[in-house]
Design a protein around this motif. Structure first.
Motif, PDB file in Angstrom:
ATOM      1  N   TRP A 160      10.127  12.988  25.498  1.00 42.72           N
ATOM      2  CA  TRP A 160       9.099  13.494  26.479  1.00 42.72           C
ATOM      3  C   TRP A 160       9.252  12.563  28.084  1.00 42.72           C
ATOM      4  O   TRP A 160       9.318  13.084  29.009  1.00 42.72           O
ATOM      5  CB  TRP A 160       7.519  13.048  26.129  1.00 42.72           C
ATOM      6  N   TYR A 161       9.671  11.267  27.641  1.00 36.39           N
ATOM      7  CA  TYR A 161       9.967  10.419  28.857  1.00 36.39           C
ATOM      8  C   TYR A 161      11.194  10.792  29.372  1.00 36.39           C
ATOM      9  O   TYR A 161      11.386  11.013  30.775  1.00 36.39           O
ATOM     10  CB  TYR A 161      10.017   8.803  28.179  1.00 36.39           C
ATOM     11  N   LEU A 162      12.212  11.285  28.608  1.00 35.38           N
ATOM     12  CA  LEU A 162      13.473  11.517  29.303  1.00 35.38           C
ATOM     13  C   LEU A 162      13.792  13.215  29.303  1.00 35.38           C
ATOM     14  O   LEU A 162      14.876  13.708  29.501  1.00 35.38           O
ATOM     15  CB  LEU A 162      14.646  10.967  28.187  1.00 35.38           C
ATOM     16  N   ARG A 163      12.553  13.716  29.348  1.00 32.67           N
ATOM     17  CA  ARG A 163      12.588  15.370  29.323  1.00 32.67           C
ATOM     18  C   ARG A 163      13.415  15.905  30.499  1.00 32.67           C
ATOM     19  O   ARG A 163      14.183  17.038  30.419  1.00 32.67           O
ATOM     20  CB  ARG A 163      11.344  16.019  29.211  1.00 32.67           C
ATOM     21  N   ARG A 164      13.459  15.566  31.574  1.00 30.45           N
ATOM     22  CA  ARG A 164      13.855  16.050  32.677  1.00 30.45           C
ATOM     23  C   ARG A 164      15.509  15.851  32.731  1.00 30.45           C
ATOM     24  O   ARG A 164      16.294  16.657  33.277  1.00 30.45           O
ATOM     25  CB  ARG A 164      13.439  15.117  34.158  1.00 30.45           C
ATOM     26  N   LYS A 165      15.786  14.383  32.307  1.00 33.04           N
ATOM     27  CA  LYS A 165      17.178  14.501  32.114  1.00 33.04           C
ATOM     28  C   LYS A 165      17.911  15.106  30.941  1.00 33.04           C
ATOM     29  O   LYS A 165      19.014  15.638  30.974  1.00 33.04           O
ATOM     30  CB  LYS A 165      17.539  12.874  31.676  1.00 33.04           C
ATOM     31  N   ILE A 166      17.088  15.409  29.759  1.00 27.10           N
ATOM     32  CA  ILE A 166      17.752  16.302  28.820  1.00 27.10           C
ATOM     33  C   ILE A 166      17.657  17.751  29.507  1.00 27.10           C
ATOM     34  O   ILE A 166      18.709  18.319  29.025  1.00 27.10           O
ATOM     35  CB  ILE A 166      16.474  16.137  27.686  1.00 27.10           C
ATOM     36  N   ASP A 217       0.827  -1.216   0.083  1.00 29.38           N
ATOM     37  CA  ASP A 217       0.061   0.234   0.141  1.00 29.38           C
ATOM     38  C   ASP A 217       0.868   1.159   0.057  1.00 29.38           C
ATOM     39  O   ASP A 217       1.858   1.247   0.712  1.00 29.38           O
ATOM     40  CB  ASP A 217      -0.745  -0.015   1.314  1.00 29.38           C
ATOM     41  N   PRO A 218       0.528   2.223  -0.956  1.00 30.00           N
ATOM     42  CA  PRO A 218       1.324   3.409  -0.962  1.00 30.00           C
ATOM     43  C   PRO A 218       1.371   4.209   0.438  1.00 30.00           C
ATOM     44  O   PRO A 218       2.420   4.970   0.772  1.00 30.00           O
ATOM     45  CB  PRO A 218       0.726   4.166  -1.887  1.00 30.00           C
ATOM     46  N   GLY A 219       0.556   4.219   1.256  1.00 32.54           N
ATOM     47  CA  GLY A 219       0.634   4.787   2.657  1.00 32.54           C
ATOM     48  C   GLY A 219       1.398   4.195   3.775  1.00 32.54           C
ATOM     49  O   GLY A 219       1.708   4.551   4.725  1.00 32.54           O
ATOM     50  N   THR A 220       2.034   2.978   3.451  1.00 27.88           N
ATOM     51  CA  THR A 220       2.735   2.316   4.253  1.00 27.88           C
ATOM     52  C   THR A 220       3.884   2.801   4.788  1.00 27.88           C
ATOM     53  O   THR A 220       4.476   2.919   5.902  1.00 27.88           O
ATOM     54  CB  THR A 220       3.176   0.865   3.644  1.00 27.88           C
ATOM     55  N   GLY A 221       4.670   3.561   3.709  1.00 23.11           N
ATOM     56  CA  GLY A 221       5.937   4.330   4.147  1.00 23.11           C
ATOM     57  C   GLY A 221       5.767   5.356   5.006  1.00 23.11           C
ATOM     58  O   GLY A 221       6.220   5.855   5.958  1.00 23.11           O
ATOM     59  N   LEU A 222       4.604   6.035   4.827  1.00 28.01           N
ATOM     60  CA  LEU A 222       4.265   7.244   5.562  1.00 28.01           C
ATOM     61  C   LEU A 222       3.858   6.799   7.029  1.00 28.01           C
ATOM     62  O   LEU A 222       3.983   7.585   7.986  1.00 28.01           O
ATOM     63  CB  LEU A 222       2.971   8.209   4.856  1.00 28.01           C
ATOM     64  N   LEU A 223       3.265   5.723   7.202  1.00 30.01           N
ATOM     65  CA  LEU A 223       2.770   5.067   8.326  1.00 30.01           C
ATOM     66  C   LEU A 223       4.108   4.882   9.155  1.00 30.01           C
ATOM     67  O   LEU A 223       4.322   5.071  10.333  1.00 30.01           O
ATOM     68  CB  LEU A 223       1.765   3.916   8.332  1.00 30.01           C
ATOM     69  N   ALA A 224       5.091   4.165   8.411  1.00 28.78           N
ATOM     70  CA  ALA A 224       6.442   3.986   9.125  1.00 28.78           C
ATOM     71  C   ALA A 224       6.997   5.379   9.570  1.00 28.78           C
ATOM     72  O   ALA A 224       7.659   5.252  10.869  1.00 28.78           O
ATOM     73  CB  ALA A 224       7.105   3.139   8.297  1.00 28.78           C
ATOM     74  N   ILE A 225       7.026   6.115   8.789  1.00 29.42           N
ATOM     75  CA  ILE A 225       7.569   7.456   9.269  1.00 29.42           C
ATOM     76  C   ILE A 225       7.122   8.103  10.323  1.00 29.42           C
ATOM     77  O   ILE A 225       7.842   8.562  11.369  1.00 29.42           O
ATOM     78  CB  ILE A 225       7.601   8.560   8.126  1.00 29.42           C
ATOM     79  N   GLN A 226       5.640   8.036  10.467  1.00 25.77           N
ATOM     80  CA  GLN A 226       4.925   8.478  11.827  1.00 25.77           C
ATOM     81  C   GLN A 226       5.237   7.709  12.728  1.00 25.77           C
ATOM     82  O   GLN A 226       5.422   8.299  14.044  1.00 25.77           O
ATOM     83  CB  GLN A 226       3.484   8.456  11.334  1.00 25.77           C
ATOM     84  N   ALA A 227       5.513   6.432  12.916  1.00 33.92           N
ATOM     85  CA  ALA A 227       5.771   5.725  13.776  1.00 33.92           C
ATOM     86  C   ALA A 227       7.091   6.111  14.412  1.00 33.92           C
ATOM     87  O   ALA A 227       7.224   6.062  15.645  1.00 33.92           O
ATOM     88  CB  ALA A 227       5.804   4.012  13.507  1.00 33.92           C
ATOM     89  N   VAL A 228       8.079   6.134  13.461  1.00 35.77           N
ATOM     90  CA  VAL A 228       9.503   6.477  14.001  1.00 35.77           C
ATOM     91  C   VAL A 228       9.445   7.927  14.663  1.00 35.77           C
ATOM     92  O   VAL A 228       9.872   8.022  15.708  1.00 35.77           O
ATOM     93  CB  VAL A 228      10.398   6.530  12.967  1.00 35.77           C
ATOM     94  N   GLY A 229       8.437   8.677  13.825  1.00 35.84           N
ATOM     95  CA  GLY A 229       8.514  10.323  14.492  1.00 35.84           C
ATOM     96  C   GLY A 229       7.985  10.103  16.036  1.00 35.84           C
ATOM     97  O   GLY A 229       8.523  10.848  16.953  1.00 35.84           O
ATOM     98  N   SER A 230       6.896   9.329  16.092  1.00 40.41           N
ATOM     99  CA  SER A 230       6.265   9.350  17.371  1.00 40.41           C
ATOM    100  C   SER A 230       6.904   8.656  18.237  1.00 40.41           C
ATOM    101  O   SER A 230       7.167   8.891  19.611  1.00 40.41           O
ATOM    102  CB  SER A 230       4.633   8.469  17.254  1.00 40.41           C
ATOM    103  N   ALA A 231       7.832   7.616  18.190  1.00 43.33           N
ATOM    104  CA  ALA A 231       8.891   6.985  19.185  1.00 43.33           C
ATOM    105  C   ALA A 231       9.914   7.927  19.529  1.00 43.33           C
ATOM    106  O   ALA A 231      10.097   8.119  20.643  1.00 43.33           O
ATOM    107  CB  ALA A 231       9.446   5.632  18.326  1.00 43.33           C
ATOM    108  N   VAL A 244       9.642  11.243  19.679  1.00 42.74           N
ATOM    109  CA  VAL A 244       8.915  12.295  20.381  1.00 42.74           C
ATOM    110  C   VAL A 244       8.588  11.675  21.975  1.00 42.74           C
ATOM    111  O   VAL A 244       8.742  12.357  22.888  1.00 42.74           O
ATOM    112  CB  VAL A 244       7.799  12.951  19.780  1.00 42.74           C
ATOM    113  N   ALA A 245       8.081  10.373  21.888  1.00 43.10           N
ATOM    114  CA  ALA A 245       7.714  10.009  23.226  1.00 43.10           C
ATOM    115  C   ALA A 245       9.031   9.527  24.209  1.00 43.10           C
ATOM    116  O   ALA A 245       9.017   9.819  25.138  1.00 43.10           O
ATOM    117  CB  ALA A 245       6.909   8.431  23.060  1.00 43.10           C
TER     118      ALA A 245
END
Length: 81
Positions: free
Chosen positions: A50-56, A30-44, A46-47
């Motif tokens: 956010w999880y390490l925000r105090r240490k950063i 499916d042509p949208g599969t690549g965009l879904l993978a990019i979104q998953a990596v970006g979300s990971a 960002v998460a």
């Protein structure tokens, strides 16, 4: 730490070998599969941030001595002069 680096290098070798000896897939992607993978990596990313925000934040502000406490002390000292 050495065991983690050794494990990481083994994972990279296995992933590289898997890509090197890849057989052609005769299937529809499916042509949208690549965009879904990019979104998953970006979300990971960002998460993780956010999880390490105090240490950063502590890492970025380690050298600065001017915080809210020192600004308050400087303001109080200038009023008395």
């Amino acid at each position: 730490m050495k065991t983690l680096l050794g494990l990481f290098s083994i994972v990279l070798l296995v992933a590289g070998a898997a890509m090197l000896f890849e057989r052609p897939a005769y299937a529809y992607a499916d042509p949208g599969t690549g965009l879904l993978a990019i979104q998953a990596v970006g979300s990971a990313l960002v998460a993780t941030g956010w999880y390490l925000r105090r240490k950063i934040s502590a890492l970025l502000h380690r050298g600065s001595q001017s915080g809210p406490d020192s600004a308050t002390k400087n303001d109080e000292g200038s009023e008395h002069q």
